[in-house]
Scaffold this active site. Structure first.
Site, PDB file in Angstrom:
ATOM      1  N   LYS A  51       0.909  -1.255  -0.167  1.00 51.60           N
ATOM      2  CA  LYS A  51      -0.006  -0.145   0.275  1.00 51.60           C
ATOM      3  C   LYS A  51       1.102   1.048   0.147  1.00 51.60           C
ATOM      4  CE  LYS A  51      -4.487  -1.832  -0.164  1.00 51.60           C
ATOM      5  NZ  LYS A  51      -5.517  -0.815  -0.912  1.00 51.60           N
ATOM      6  N   SER A 304       0.751 -10.446  -0.677  1.00 55.99           N
ATOM      7  CA  SER A 304       0.499  -8.620  -0.905  1.00 55.99           C
ATOM      8  C   SER A 304       0.767  -8.573   0.376  1.00 55.99           C
ATOM      9  CB  SER A 304      -0.659  -8.842  -0.734  1.00 55.99           C
ATOM     10  OG  SER A 304      -1.891  -8.928   0.080  1.00 55.99           O
TER      11      SER A 304
END
Length: 312
Positions: A51, A304
């Site tokens: 992110k 991720s």
């Protein structure tokens, strides 16, 4: 719709601002899948997830507009990414988190000097609150996935994958709001059009799958019990990533809670990699029979993030 040139521009701006994460070969998972399996370890990224890429690119592209600070909404990983990016830019950040956000992710976000406010029963509600607050205070709102600059920043993950493994055949990506897979698909298909890009969602919240079936983003009702993959419990995919999903993503598959939990454990036991539920979803799909993989093909699993709540 954003283009590959936008991802290249993001990569140039993010150089030396974020970590170029490793792509690691796994003999164990390769043997289990009868393929060459590689792990893209965004769990080693600053803030513990991918992110920070999109958040940093958004901030650095709008420096003249953010003097009074930024606002974001997140269940955790985007919160930490924005907090890190804002701290590096020297501006204050306010993060709206759903009331059920994990305590560890709240504390991690505060540790990066951001103000955390628990508001909203879902991520969609928290996003609406954050947008209104940004308008009222004349600050920039950094959306976790429904923003073209954020998508371009996330696309640098795909760029790195194809630079390290130019002949990748299949890239498996966890899907929440769609920003990560949209960016990765954009980069991957531009460099290697024959590569397949497949998304994975928790069966308890199949928003991207539903959107592709309907031909438009639509809100789904997530199961009340939630999911171990809280980072992808997004009840509606974004308007910005959706056209890219339609055009470039080959398939969206679903995995159940037991499969995700098993994959978290396998990553920890076999590779000593701590992956959160969403990040383990691609392995769950690979080993759980959710998709067809050609024998000997080169498969990349996008791990991720690694921000697992300590109680979990």
């Amino acid at each position: 719709m954003i283009e590959f040139s936008d991802v290249l521009q993001a990569a140039n701006l993010l150089k030396d601002r974020v970590i170029r994460t490793p792509l690691v070969y796994s003999p164990t998972f390769s043997r289990l899948a009868n393929a060459e399996v590689y792990l893209k370890l965004e769990s080693l990224q600053m803030g513990g997830s991918f992110k920070v890429r999109g958040a940093t690119y958004k901030l650095q592209s709008n420096l003249e507009k953010i003097h009074s600070g930024v606002i974001a909404a997140s269940v955790g990983n985007h919160a930490q990414g924005v907090a890190l990016a804002a701290c590096a830019a020297g501006v204050p950040a306010t993060i709206i988190m759903p009331v059920w956000a994990s305590i560890s992710k709240q504390e991690a976000t505060r540790a990066y000097e951001a103000e955390v406010r628990l508001m909203g029963k879902s991520l969609v509600e928290s996003i609406d609150i954050g947008r209104r607050m940004a308008q009222e205070t004349n600050r920039i709102f950094i959306h976790p996935y429904d923003d073209e600059e954020v998508i371009a920043g996330q696309g640098t993950v795909g760029l790195e994958i194809l630079e390290d493994l130019p002949d990748a055949d299949l890239i498996i990506v966890p899907v929440g709001g769609g920003g990560l897979i949209a960016g990765i698909a954009l980069a991957a298909k531009a460099i290697r059009p024959e590569a397949r890009v497949v998304g994975v969602q928790a069966a308890s919240c199949p928003s991207a799958r539903k959107a592709l079936e309907l031909g438009r983003p639509a809100e789904v009702q997530a199961e009340e019990r939630g999911s171990i993959a809280d980072a992808i419990m997004v009840t509606q995919v974004g308007e910005a990533p959706f056209p890219l999903l339609q055009k470039l993503v080959d398939d969206i598959v679903l995995v159940d809670e037991d499969q995700i939990a098993s994959a978290v454990l396998k990553l920890l036991e076999r590779k000593r990699i701590l992956a959160e539920g969403a990040a383990a979803a691609p392995l769950a799909a690979l080993l759980g029979g959710s998709l067809q993989v050609a024998e000997g093909s080169r498969v990349v699993l996008v791990v991720s993030g690694g921000n697992v709540d300590s109680l979990l």
